[in-house]
Design a protein around this motif. Sequence first.
Motif, PDB file in Angstrom:
ATOM      1  N   ILE A   1      -1.883   4.885   6.341  1.00  0.00           N
ATOM      2  CA  ILE A   1      -2.205   3.483   6.010  1.00  0.00           C
ATOM      3  C   ILE A   1      -2.533   2.693   7.274  1.00  0.00           C
ATOM      4  O   ILE A   1      -3.503   1.938   7.322  1.00  0.00           O
ATOM      5  CB  ILE A   1      -1.033   2.834   5.246  1.00  0.00           C
ATOM      6  CG1 ILE A   1      -0.912   3.465   3.856  1.00  0.00           C
ATOM      7  CG2 ILE A   1      -1.220   1.324   5.126  1.00  0.00           C
ATOM      8  CD1 ILE A   1       0.402   3.198   3.154  1.00  0.00           C
TER       9      ILE A   1
ATOM     10  N   VAL B   1      -7.132  -0.267  -1.882  1.00  0.00           N
ATOM     11  CA  VAL B   1      -6.512   1.042  -1.617  1.00  0.00           C
ATOM     12  C   VAL B   1      -7.484   2.195  -1.879  1.00  0.00           C
ATOM     13  O   VAL B   1      -7.082   3.328  -2.035  1.00  0.00           O
ATOM     14  CB  VAL B   1      -5.238   1.245  -2.485  1.00  0.00           C
ATOM     15  CG1 VAL B   1      -4.111   0.366  -1.994  1.00  0.00           C
ATOM     16  CG2 VAL B   1      -5.508   0.975  -3.944  1.00  0.00           C
TER      17      VAL B   1
ATOM     18  N   LEU C   1      -7.637   4.580   1.107  1.00  0.00           N
ATOM     19  CA  LEU C   1      -6.362   5.313   1.176  1.00  0.00           C
ATOM     20  C   LEU C   1      -6.407   6.502   0.224  1.00  0.00           C
ATOM     21  O   LEU C   1      -5.998   7.615   0.570  1.00  0.00           O
ATOM     22  CB  LEU C   1      -5.205   4.371   0.810  1.00  0.00           C
ATOM     23  CG  LEU C   1      -3.822   5.004   0.683  1.00  0.00           C
ATOM     24  CD1 LEU C   1      -3.414   5.677   1.989  1.00  0.00           C
ATOM     25  CD2 LEU C   1      -2.783   3.973   0.289  1.00  0.00           C
TER      26      LEU C   1
ATOM     27  N   LYS D   1       0.836  -1.212   0.000  1.00  0.00           N
ATOM     28  CA  LYS D   1       0.000   0.000   0.000  1.00  0.00           C
ATOM     29  C   LYS D   1       0.864   1.252   0.000  1.00  0.00           C
ATOM     30  O   LYS D   1       0.542   2.243  -0.653  1.00  0.00           O
ATOM     31  CB  LYS D   1      -0.910   0.026   1.238  1.00  0.00           C
ATOM     32  CG  LYS D   1      -2.095  -0.882   1.156  1.00  0.00           C
ATOM     33  CD  LYS D   1      -2.971  -0.640   2.363  1.00  0.00           C
ATOM     34  CE  LYS D   1      -3.995  -1.741   2.533  1.00  0.00           C
ATOM     35  NZ  LYS D   1      -4.759  -1.617   3.746  1.00  0.00           N
TER      36      LYS D   1
END
Length: 399
Positions: free
Chosen positions: A234, A243, A246, A200
Motif C-alpha cells: 500500500i 484501491v 492495490l 486500504k
Amino acid sequence: ALPWTVTEQVDIDINDASQLLDAHHYGQEKIKERIVQHLSVMKLKKEKQGSILLLVGPPGTGKTSLGKGIAQALQREYVRISLGGVRDEAEIRGHRRTYVGALPGRIIQGMKKAGTKNPVFVLDEVDKLVSAFHGDPSSALLEVLDPEQNNTFSDHYLEVPYDLSDVFFVATANDKRGIPAPLLDRMEVIELSGYTSNEKFHIGKEHLMQLVLDEHGIQPDQLEMDDAALKSIIDNYTVEAGVRALRGQLAKVARVASRKIVSNDTDLPFQVTAEMLDDILGLPKTRHDRAQEENPPGVVTGLAWTPMGGEILFIEVTHMPGTGKLTLTGQLGDVMKESATISLSLFRSRLAFALPDFEFDKKDLHIHVPAGAMPKDGPSAGVVMFAAITSLIMGRKID
C-alpha cells in the motif's frame, strides 16, 4: 414489455440492511448512513419513493459497487448504464418511431431489463457526457433526474408518459466540475473521499485478497501474506485514492504464487513477506519524505494535499548575486506564484528597513517546491514560502 404495474413493497429490516452495507464496504460511513436514512423514511412513509444520489469521488473508491450494495440492501433489481462519451440526446430520450431502426432510449431499455418499476438504476460517468450537434444529452437527463417531472417522463419512442418516480437513481462521477449546474442542482451530492492507508489495509485484507485468490484459482491455505507485506504494498507500490491499483499488485503476487504452486516449487502455504516484495513486484514505485531532525536556514517543512492523502514537502529558498529577480520552480500554478510574490513583498515592506546590510536589488531569490513533475496550485502554501524567505534572510533555522 415494460413494467407498468406497481411492484409489491418488500418490508426491509433496517438493521439487516445496515449490516449488509457494512459487510460490503469498509469505511464510507457518511454514505452508508445516508442510505440507511433513506430506508428509514421509506419504512415510515409506507410508500414507494425514488431518490436521486450523486456519488462523486476518485476512480477506484467503490462508487459503482456501492450502487450494487444499495440494490441488495433495498432488495430491489439492479440496472446500470454507462453514460461516458454519450453525445446524442436520442440515447437518453429514444428516437421517434418514424425513423428506420428507431430504438427507445437507454432509460426505458434499462426499465425493461429490470422488469420492475422500482429498480436501483446506476448512471455511471455522468461527468463524461458530451455536448454535440445532435443535442445535449445532459439536458435530456434533467427530466429523468428531477423528482417533480420524472413521474411523466416522455420517451420519443414510447409516446406515452412513463412514471420514473419510484426509481432509486444513483449517478456516479469522478469530477463535479464536469457536470452542468442545472443537472447538479437536481441531485443530492455525496462526496467520496479517498481511502486512508489504514482503510486500504482493511479493504485489502478483508475483501480484495479473497477476490484475487478466487480469480486465480488459489485456495486460502495455499497463499498467505503477512500484514507487513500488505502495508508495504500500500505504501510503496500504489499511489491512488481508491484501491484498484492495490488489487492489481495483489494479482501480481497471486500470479507468482500460482506459478510456484503449479510447479511444486514451494512449501504450502506460500508465505509472502515484506522482504520478498522487491523480487516479486520490482523496486518500490513511490517514496515519501520524512521530517528531518533540523532544517538549515531557508528550508521549511510544508504539508501538501494530494488526492491520496498528503505529503511532506521541503520548500527551499536560496539567494545568489544578481539584480533582485525572483525565480520560482516546481510546476507552480498562478495562485502559488502570487503567494510567493506576496510573501517577498510583505517581508521587504516590513523588514527591508531593519536589515540595511541585505541588498535586495543585488541578490536574486530562488524558491523551489519539490516533486517538480507534479503540477501544484492552491492558496495555502503562502505561509511556508514566507517562513522560508524570512528564515533565509534572517539566517535563522525554523523548527
